[in-house]
Design an enzyme around this catalytic site. Structure first.
Site, PDB file in Angstrom:
ATOM      1  CE  LYS A  71      -2.443  -0.928   3.671  1.00  0.00           C
ATOM      2  NZ  LYS A  71      -1.826  -2.234   4.017  1.00  0.00           N
ATOM      3  CB  THR A  73       5.313   0.723  -3.000  1.00  0.00           C
ATOM      4  OG1 THR A  73       4.390  -0.374  -3.000  1.00  0.00           O
ATOM      5  CG2 THR A  73       6.508   0.361  -2.154  1.00  0.00           C
ATOM      6  NE  ARG A  94      -0.151   4.009   9.335  1.00  0.00           N
ATOM      7  CZ  ARG A  94      -0.304   2.757   9.741  1.00  0.00           C
ATOM      8  NH1 ARG A  94      -0.598   2.508  11.011  1.00  0.00           N
ATOM      9  NH2 ARG A  94      -0.157   1.758   8.902  1.00  0.00           N
ATOM     10  CE  LYS A 105       4.617  -2.200   8.260  1.00  0.00           C
ATOM     11  NZ  LYS A 105       3.540  -1.355   8.800  1.00  0.00           N
ATOM     12  CB  ALA A 273      -3.283  -0.250  11.404  1.00  0.00           C
ATOM     13  CG  PHE A 301      -3.895  -3.881   9.518  1.00  0.00           C
ATOM     14  CD1 PHE A 301      -2.687  -4.501   9.265  1.00  0.00           C
ATOM     15  CD2 PHE A 301      -4.212  -3.584  10.833  1.00  0.00           C
ATOM     16  CE1 PHE A 301      -1.818  -4.835  10.289  1.00  0.00           C
ATOM     17  CE2 PHE A 301      -3.345  -3.915  11.868  1.00  0.00           C
ATOM     18  CZ  PHE A 301      -2.148  -4.542  11.592  1.00  0.00           C
ATOM     19  CG  PHE A 381       5.402  -9.530  -6.745  1.00  0.00           C
ATOM     20  CD1 PHE A 381       6.412  -9.703  -5.805  1.00  0.00           C
ATOM     21  CD2 PHE A 381       4.259  -8.849  -6.358  1.00  0.00           C
ATOM     22  CE1 PHE A 381       6.275  -9.209  -4.518  1.00  0.00           C
ATOM     23  CE2 PHE A 381       4.109  -8.344  -5.081  1.00  0.00           C
ATOM     24  CZ  PHE A 381       5.128  -8.524  -4.153  1.00  0.00           C
ATOM     25  CD1 TRP A 409       9.152  -1.917  -4.408  1.00  0.00           C
ATOM     26  CD2 TRP A 409      10.444  -2.759  -6.043  1.00  0.00           C
ATOM     27  NE1 TRP A 409      10.322  -2.361  -3.831  1.00  0.00           N
ATOM     28  CE2 TRP A 409      11.143  -2.880  -4.799  1.00  0.00           C
ATOM     29  CE3 TRP A 409      11.066  -3.229  -7.192  1.00  0.00           C
ATOM     30  CZ2 TRP A 409      12.412  -3.450  -4.701  1.00  0.00           C
ATOM     31  CZ3 TRP A 409      12.340  -3.782  -7.105  1.00  0.00           C
ATOM     32  CH2 TRP A 409      12.999  -3.894  -5.856  1.00  0.00           C
TER      33      TRP A 409
END
Length: 556
Positions: A71, A73, A94, A105, A273, A301, A381, A409
């Site tokens: 989310k 990126t 955030r 993470k 979150a 999330f 991907f 990305w």
């Protein structure tokens, strides 16, 4: 040590001076408090922000999996692509928490060629906002014990203190402890514990306040415990609100940085979150909307948690509404929801995508319940096949939504142009009619049931008797109008993280409810929720170091 691609890409970027980034969207250089050449706080002052005028795009996602969705990126890539289309665009995110950065993470500045920069500063101490929140939180904790030591004039029952301490690091050993040992000079022994700073109500207050006066008012309403008769004791009762507001005055000002492509990005606030609403600060979003044509922001999330709280909590309190929602999905995550193990995600499996697509369709339908138009981003991907991408597009089309494969990305804004064009077309259409799915006056228990039955497709909600009594007490005390913040696993529509896909007919067990009077929402805990995470077996901290030149290595 092999340097992570994200940090290598970030270091190679040629950044614009932050004053140039600010003036490009109409923020005067005189309003900036610079932190070096590429970071600045934007002074808000006591009057708050100008009225929003721009359009708001919410980036949310399908139910997350270990395969990852992307989310952040997507938020960055979409903002860059909208700016490439000629729109005055900005992103709102955030701030990263140190605990996850050194845990499992990693950072939260995006990745690849869709990052906010300077990446190292943002992911570490940044402008000190998290430290200010922890200081204000722990000042209140210190004043509580000091008040007990000097006679307890407000009659706070030491057995009913609910305010814990805070630390911006994952440390399971601090979850439960005993303080005040060592004799009378050290106060009264009692049970206590630490939460991670992102879970502090002070963080939620900072992120929902509309101006400095509102910030101080909300801080004063924080409930720290109860008297023997059950009445609440607040931070204002302890005369803590003024000093807490003083500690947070500068932290309240939004942080301005930029993306790799020079798009303005407001990175401010970092509430959990789960136990909180998981969005960047309302003041930063309103500031961005006052200066940009289009603002792209993110909720934590999946859409059942992050987007729902964004819509019911942040939008109502901030006086804003989204014009479009982007739901991020990946082929890999849909396969996992279709029953494929993580180790087998590299093999083409269209049938698994069709099974797992029930999760995506549920999220699209849920956003439609709020009257918000949806576009799906397929965060692509390298090993995704054309047949798999087509299966995702078919699933989105079945719910009336377009799906656009994106490669931001690896390709930056160029890889998100189809998504940007689709979003721009939505913004150019008729204004959406955003409508919350429950009214303010609905009883708290019914608000929980409405979310559970309409969004999670639960058959019923099982509210524990003690929780039901507390909900009734909240309403009797005048808090029945507040929104609810359901804290449950993010991995499933149910409270059971193993129920993937789109389960129906389950029961949502609400074991506990908490009143966040300062943040102005009621938390309903369904299942086990951790407010102080632990580090994994191999924490990311083990790979982070300084090289001989003093450069940071291993941060991702």
């Amino acid at each position: 040590m092999v340097q992570s691609p994200d940090i290598a890409i970030a270091r190679a970027a040629r950044l614009r001076p932050i004053a140039e980034v600010a003036t490009a969207i109409g923020i005067a250089e005189q309003a900036l408090h610079p932190f070096g050449h590429h970071i600045a706080k934007v002074r808000i002052g006591s009057e708050g922000t100008p009225e929003p005028r721009g359009r708001l795009v919410l980036v949310t996602g399908m139910s997350p999996t270990p395969a990852g969705e992307g989310k952040t990126t997507t938020t960055v890539g979409l903002a860059d692509a909208l700016r490439r289309l000629g729109l005055r665009a900005a992103a709102c995110l955030r701030e990263p928490s140190l605990g996850p950065c050194f845990g499992v993470k990693g950072g939260a500045a995006g990745g690849g060629y869709a990052q906010v920069v300077p990446m190292e500063e943002i992911n570490l101490h940044f402008t000190g906002d998290f430290h200010a929140v922890a200081a204000a939180h722990n000042l209140l904790a210190a004043l509580i014990d000091n008040h007990l030591y000097w006679g307890n004039g407000v009659g706070l029952d030491p057995r009913r203190i609910t305010w814990r301490r805070a630390l911006d690091m994952n440390d399971r050993a601090l979850r439960q402890l005993v303080i005040g040992l060592g004799g009378a000079a050290n106060g009264f022994p009692r049970e206590d514990g630490f939460d991670i700073t992102a879970a502090s109500e002070v963080m939620a207050v900072l992120c929902l306040a509309r101006d400095l006066a509102d910030l101080k008012r909300r801080l004063g309403r924080i409930i720290v415990g109860h008297r023997r008769d059950g009445s609440a004791v607040t931070a204002a009762d302890l005369k803590a609100d003024g000093a807490m507001a003083a500690l947070l005055r500068d932290a309240f000002n939004p942080n301005l940085v930029q993306t790799l492509e020079g798009t303005p990005a407001f990175v401010h606030g970092g509430p959990f979150a789960n136990i909180a609403h998981g969005c960047n600060s309302a003041i930063a979003t309103r500031l961005a909307l006052a200066h940009a044509d289009v603002v792209v922001t993110e909720a934590g999330f999946g859409a059942d948690l992050g987007a729902e709280k964004f819509l019911h909590i942040k939008c109502r309190q901030a006086g804003i509404a989204p014009d479009c929602a982007v739901i991020v999905a990946t082929v890999r995550a849909l396969k996992m929801h279709g029953g494929v193990a993580k180790a087998a995600l590299g093999r083409e499996d269209v049938a698994a995508i069709r099974r797992g697509a029930a999760n995506l369709r549920r999220h699209i339908g849920n956003m439609r319940l709020f009257g918000v138009p949806v576009v799906v981003c397929v965060n692509r991907f390298a090993n995704d096949t054309p047949a798999e991408i087509a299966a995702v597009a078919d699933a989105a089309a079945a719910e009336g939504a377009e799906a656009h494969p994106c490669t931001h990305w690896s390709d930056g804004s160029a890889g998100a142009m189809p998504l940007a064009r689709a979003v721009a077309a939505r913004l150019g259409a008729a204004a959406p009619s955003f409508t919350p799915i429950y009214p303010r006056e609905m009883p708290l228990a019914e608000k929980i049931r409405t979310i559970a039955t309409r969004l999670y497709r639960a058959a019923e909600v099982a509210i524990a008797p003690a929780a039901a009594s507390r909900l009734a007490a909240f309403e009797a005390a005048g808090f029945g109008h507040l929104p609810v913040c359901v804290a449950k696993t993010p991995y499933s529509f149910s409270a059971d993280p193993t129920l993937l896909g789109a389960p129906e007919g389950h029961v949502l067990p609400v074991r506990e409810v908490r009143l966040a009077a300062g943040a102005e929402f009621v938390v309903a805990l369904a299942g086990e929720i951790m407010t102080m995470p632990g580090l994994p077996r191999v924490p990311a901290a083990e790979a982070i170091t300084l090289d001989d030149a003093g450069e940071i290595e291993g941060l991702s």
